[in-house]
Design a protein around this motif. Structure first.
Motif, PDB file in Angstrom:
ATOM      1  N   LYS A   6      63.197  -4.301   3.870  1.00 58.90           N
ATOM      2  CA  LYS A   6      62.408  -5.284   2.985  1.00 58.90           C
ATOM      3  C   LYS A   6      62.290  -5.324   1.580  1.00 58.90           C
ATOM      4  O   LYS A   6      61.948  -6.421   0.477  1.00 58.90           O
ATOM      5  N   ASP A   7      60.870  -4.499   1.648  1.00 51.78           N
ATOM      6  CA  ASP A   7      59.889  -3.579   0.320  1.00 51.78           C
ATOM      7  C   ASP A   7      61.277  -3.586  -0.805  1.00 51.78           C
ATOM      8  O   ASP A   7      61.235  -4.238  -2.319  1.00 51.78           O
ATOM      9  N   ALA A   8      62.665  -3.036  -0.357  1.00 50.84           N
ATOM     10  CA  ALA A   8      63.623  -2.611  -1.724  1.00 50.84           C
ATOM     11  C   ALA A   8      64.222  -4.470  -2.367  1.00 50.84           C
ATOM     12  O   ALA A   8      64.351  -4.342  -3.191  1.00 50.84           O
ATOM     13  N   THR A   9      64.581  -5.220  -1.277  1.00 46.75           N
ATOM     14  CA  THR A   9      64.796  -6.294  -1.689  1.00 46.75           C
ATOM     15  C   THR A   9      63.941  -7.769  -2.271  1.00 46.75           C
ATOM     16  O   THR A   9      64.369  -8.513  -3.012  1.00 46.75           O
ATOM     17  N   LYS A  10      62.757  -6.926  -1.809  1.00 43.66           N
ATOM     18  CA  LYS A  10      61.675  -7.853  -2.981  1.00 43.66           C
ATOM     19  C   LYS A  10      60.853  -7.314  -3.984  1.00 43.66           C
ATOM     20  O   LYS A  10      61.028  -7.932  -5.438  1.00 43.66           O
ATOM     21  N   GLY A  11      61.099  -5.878  -4.970  1.00 43.15           N
ATOM     22  CA  GLY A  11      61.593  -4.753  -5.354  1.00 43.15           C
ATOM     23  C   GLY A  11      62.711  -6.064  -6.391  1.00 43.15           C
ATOM     24  O   GLY A  11      62.537  -6.487  -7.825  1.00 43.15           O
ATOM     25  N   MET A  12      64.123  -5.927  -5.262  1.00 41.78           N
ATOM     26  CA  MET A  12      64.859  -6.711  -6.545  1.00 41.78           C
ATOM     27  C   MET A  12      65.123  -8.073  -6.798  1.00 41.78           C
ATOM     28  O   MET A  12      65.524  -8.036  -8.237  1.00 41.78           O
ATOM     29  N   ALA A  13      63.989  -8.528  -6.349  1.00 39.53           N
ATOM     30  CA  ALA A  13      64.490 -10.490  -6.424  1.00 39.53           C
ATOM     31  C   ALA A  13      63.197  -9.862  -8.219  1.00 39.53           C
ATOM     32  O   ALA A  13      63.406 -10.654  -8.928  1.00 39.53           O
ATOM     33  N   GLN A  14      62.350  -9.104  -8.194  1.00 40.47           N
ATOM     34  CA  GLN A  14      61.288  -8.896  -9.134  1.00 40.47           C
ATOM     35  C   GLN A  14      61.719  -8.805 -10.280  1.00 40.47           C
ATOM     36  O   GLN A  14      62.137  -8.970 -11.302  1.00 40.47           O
ATOM     37  N   ALA A  15      62.795  -7.371 -10.062  1.00 36.44           N
ATOM     38  CA  ALA A  15      63.507  -7.087 -11.265  1.00 36.44           C
ATOM     39  C   ALA A  15      64.305  -8.180 -12.135  1.00 36.44           C
ATOM     40  O   ALA A  15      65.479  -7.849 -13.085  1.00 36.44           O
ATOM     41  N   GLN A  16      64.963  -9.199 -10.543  1.00 34.99           N
ATOM     42  CA  GLN A  16      66.617  -9.768 -11.257  1.00 34.99           C
ATOM     43  C   GLN A  16      65.434 -10.531 -12.225  1.00 34.99           C
ATOM     44  O   GLN A  16      66.441 -11.053 -13.654  1.00 34.99           O
ATOM     45  N   GLY A  17      64.116 -11.012 -12.956  1.00 32.94           N
ATOM     46  CA  GLY A  17      63.716 -11.830 -13.438  1.00 32.94           C
ATOM     47  C   GLY A  17      63.222 -11.463 -14.729  1.00 32.94           C
ATOM     48  O   GLY A  17      64.141 -11.783 -15.889  1.00 32.94           O
ATOM     49  N   HIS A  18      63.135  -9.925 -14.528  1.00 32.62           N
ATOM     50  CA  HIS A  18      63.162  -8.562 -15.706  1.00 32.62           C
ATOM     51  C   HIS A  18      63.966  -8.598 -16.492  1.00 32.62           C
ATOM     52  O   HIS A  18      64.518  -8.762 -17.127  1.00 32.62           O
TER      53      HIS A  18
ATOM     54  N   HIS B 254      72.363 -10.247  -7.362  1.00 31.48           N
ATOM     55  CA  HIS B 254      72.098 -11.199  -6.472  1.00 31.48           C
ATOM     56  C   HIS B 254      73.252 -10.823  -4.387  1.00 31.48           C
ATOM     57  O   HIS B 254      72.821 -11.442  -3.666  1.00 31.48           O
ATOM     58  N   LYS B 255      74.223 -10.157  -5.440  1.00 30.48           N
ATOM     59  CA  LYS B 255      74.961  -9.752  -3.741  1.00 30.48           C
ATOM     60  C   LYS B 255      74.203  -9.431  -2.895  1.00 30.48           C
ATOM     61  O   LYS B 255      74.216  -9.716  -1.419  1.00 30.48           O
ATOM     62  N   VAL B 256      73.388  -8.526  -2.721  1.00 30.72           N
ATOM     63  CA  VAL B 256      73.155  -7.855  -2.071  1.00 30.72           C
ATOM     64  C   VAL B 256      71.526  -8.369  -2.174  1.00 30.72           C
ATOM     65  O   VAL B 256      71.445  -8.824  -0.370  1.00 30.72           O
ATOM     66  N   LEU B 257      70.998  -9.466  -2.041  1.00 26.78           N
ATOM     67  CA  LEU B 257      69.775 -10.737  -1.937  1.00 26.78           C
ATOM     68  C   LEU B 257      70.983 -11.588  -0.555  1.00 26.78           C
ATOM     69  O   LEU B 257      69.882 -11.248   0.275  1.00 26.78           O
ATOM     70  N   THR B 258      71.768 -12.333  -1.314  1.00 31.78           N
ATOM     71  CA  THR B 258      71.898 -12.764   0.203  1.00 31.78           C
ATOM     72  C   THR B 258      73.234 -12.371   1.190  1.00 31.78           C
ATOM     73  O   THR B 258      72.728 -12.778   2.219  1.00 31.78           O
ATOM     74  N   ASP B 259      73.384 -11.073   1.231  1.00 30.67           N
ATOM     75  CA  ASP B 259      74.229 -10.433   2.474  1.00 30.67           C
ATOM     76  C   ASP B 259      72.913  -9.854   2.880  1.00 30.67           C
ATOM     77  O   ASP B 259      72.891 -10.440   4.261  1.00 30.67           O
ATOM     78  N   GLU B 260      71.685  -9.886   2.490  1.00 34.67           N
ATOM     79  CA  GLU B 260      70.440  -9.766   3.858  1.00 34.67           C
ATOM     80  C   GLU B 260      70.209 -10.924   3.073  1.00 34.67           C
ATOM     81  O   GLU B 260      68.881 -11.008   5.274  1.00 34.67           O
ATOM     82  N   LYS B 261      70.401 -11.711   2.859  1.00 29.72           N
ATOM     83  CA  LYS B 261      69.884 -13.181   3.786  1.00 29.72           C
ATOM     84  C   LYS B 261      68.401 -13.231   3.102  1.00 29.72           C
ATOM     85  O   LYS B 261      67.625 -13.962   3.897  1.00 29.72           O
ATOM     86  N   GLU B 262      68.399 -12.774   2.060  1.00 27.98           N
ATOM     87  CA  GLU B 262      66.043 -12.536   1.019  1.00 27.98           C
ATOM     88  C   GLU B 262      66.966 -13.303   0.012  1.00 27.98           C
ATOM     89  O   GLU B 262      68.319 -13.704  -0.844  1.00 27.98           O
ATOM     90  N   ASP B 263      65.981 -13.974  -0.314  1.00 28.92           N
ATOM     91  CA  ASP B 263      65.602 -14.718  -1.576  1.00 28.92           C
ATOM     92  C   ASP B 263      66.652 -14.067  -2.679  1.00 28.92           C
ATOM     93  O   ASP B 263      65.462 -13.431  -2.875  1.00 28.92           O
ATOM     94  N   SER B 264      67.105 -14.736  -3.662  1.00 37.86           N
ATOM     95  CA  SER B 264      67.547 -14.800  -5.112  1.00 37.86           C
ATOM     96  C   SER B 264      66.788 -15.173  -5.700  1.00 37.86           C
ATOM     97  O   SER B 264      66.367 -16.235  -5.790  1.00 37.86           O
TER      98      SER B 264
END
Length: 445
Positions: A127-139, A168-178
């Protein structure tokens, strides 16, 4: 035996201390980041401390196996990217210089979270990894836009935008917000990634993105132009390439860029008759574009040459007059447009050269009629060379380095028996061809 056991115990103790050191460095890195977050204004040095500690922890053989290490690393570099963004938005160059100087912190953060995701064993770690990915996407998006628009660093822009899609692919696979919340967001990301790829000369990658957009009928003419350009790099696929261009022209009939791509296509394959209509359409859309008049003049010039070879005097005259008309229109719009100026000179010069071939027919005819035709034709030839001369002189004054112009001037003066001037141009040609600079060849040393 007792000594061996003691030795093994000592080794195990060393490994345990190293493992503890790595984990301790990760904990300290997290604490340093926390201290910075409590007071960013006065604790900027804590970010550099956090970097040094987390790099120590990430390089440790034991702690580098734990998701926690890379979660912490991702958080640290995400915050550095965030601080860069804040300083940039505020235009605060002083604050930016006080921050740790790191290349691509958003990319480092993204890669760290991907590593944490790979190592995660617990749900909270994922969960923390995907949350960090979404933040990194913006940067990464911000970094990519800056690289593309402000720096023209298309390779960096491509890498940043590609990572946004990978996350985005990882986040959607995990059903997390991208950050790419809608299909329009996703398609736009494909689009800007494709543009970056083609500008970075990553043609295979660009085609992959544009193919997806083509299938989705994404409403951008650049897609069709790009697919044409990519496909047309293979000479055997010109028909397939033009199919993209043709479809794009039907969908976006008013797009000038597609029209110019089509003009260049027909120039490339030598379909001069088709080009005339295309260029006339382009002139209607951009009446002040001087290069269009000159290009259309070139088309008629080519048709003139073909008519001469076919001994079609009527067609030759018609195409000569049309070429002259469009070259002259170009010069009327820009008195120093050297391509058109040179082309007018060349048009007269080539006409004289063709007449010179006819002159040879009468060279051995010493009859009264033969001599008369010889002298008349010779006079006409020199008139054409005289017509060409001022245009070549003008072209040479604008661009003294053009060898074609210098050669034409050398030949004209030689034919006019002005060997002194002819030799001046011959000497300049020889010096330029020997590798001297234009300044050396143009002025006396």
């Amino acid at each position: 035996m007792k000594k061996l056991i003691l030795a093994l115990t000592a080794v195990l103790m060393v490994f345990a201390v190293q493992a503890q050191d790595g984990k301790k460095a990760v904990r300290k890195a997290s604490s340093a980041l926390g201290a910075f977050n409590l007071d960013p204004t006065n604790n900027k040095e804590k970010l550099q401390e956090a970097i040094d500690l987390i790099e120590e922890g990430a390089s440790d053989p034991e702690s580098s196996k734990e998701a926690k290490t890379f979660l912490t690393k991702g958080e640290i570099y995400n915050e550095i990217a965030n601080q860069y963004l804040i300083a940039s938005q505020l235009g605060d160059t002083v604050a930016a210089k006080k921050l740790p100087q790191v290349d691509d912190p958003a990319m480092i953060a993204a890669e760290a979270f991907l590593k944490a995701y790979e190592l995660a064993e617990k749900k909270w770690e994922t969960k923390d990894a995907t949350k960090g990915m979404a933040q990194a996407q913006g940067h990464l998006s911000n970094s990519g836009v800056m690289a593309f628009q402000d720096e023209q660093n298309y390779e960096k822009a491509y890498n940043d935008f590609k990572m946004v899609l990978d996350l985005h692919k990882v986040l959607t696979d995990e059903k997390e917000d991208s950050n790419l919340k809608s299909e329009d967001d996703y398609l736009n990301q494909l689009y800007i990634t494709g543009l970056s790829a083609i500008n970075a000369n990553e043609m295979d990658a660009a085609k992959g993105y544009f193919d997806q957009l083509y299938e989705k009928k994404y409403d951008k003419p650049v897609i069709y132009e790009s697919l044409y350009k990519i496909t047309a790099t293979d000479e055997s696929k010109m028909d397939e390439a033009y199919a993209y261009l043709e479809e794009g022209r039907k969908l976006f009939p008013d797009d000038v860029s597609l029209l110019f791509a089509e003009i260049n296509h027909f120039l490339r394959i030598g379909k001069l008759d088709v080009l005339i209509t295309k260029l006339q359409t382009a002139i209607e859309k951009e009446p002040d574009n001087v290069s269009l008049y000159s290009t259309l003049g070139n088309v008629y010039d080519n048709l003139y040459q073909k008519a001469l070879k076919a001994n079609d005097e009527a067609a030759a005259k018609e195409n000569f007059d049309s070429a002259m008309k469009y070259y002259q229109q170009a010069v009327n719009k820009d008195a120093d447009y050297v391509d058109a100026i040179y082309s007018i000179g060349a048009l007269y010069y080539n006409k004289a050269a063709v007449m010179t071939q006819d002159l040879n027919k009468y060279a051995d005819d010493y009859s009264k009629e033969g001599l008369k035709k010889y002298e008349e034709l010779k006079k006409n030839i020199f008139e054409e060379f005289d017509n060409a001369l001022p245009f070549f002189q003008k072209a040479e004054s604008i661009n003294p380095s053009d060898l074609n112009t210098l050669i034409a001037l050398k030949e004209i003066y030689a034919r006019k028996d002005d060997l002194e001037k002819s030799n001046v141009f011959k000497e300049r040609i020889d010096r330029i061809q020997a590798g001297e600079t234009i300044e050396d060849a143009y002025f006396d040393k």
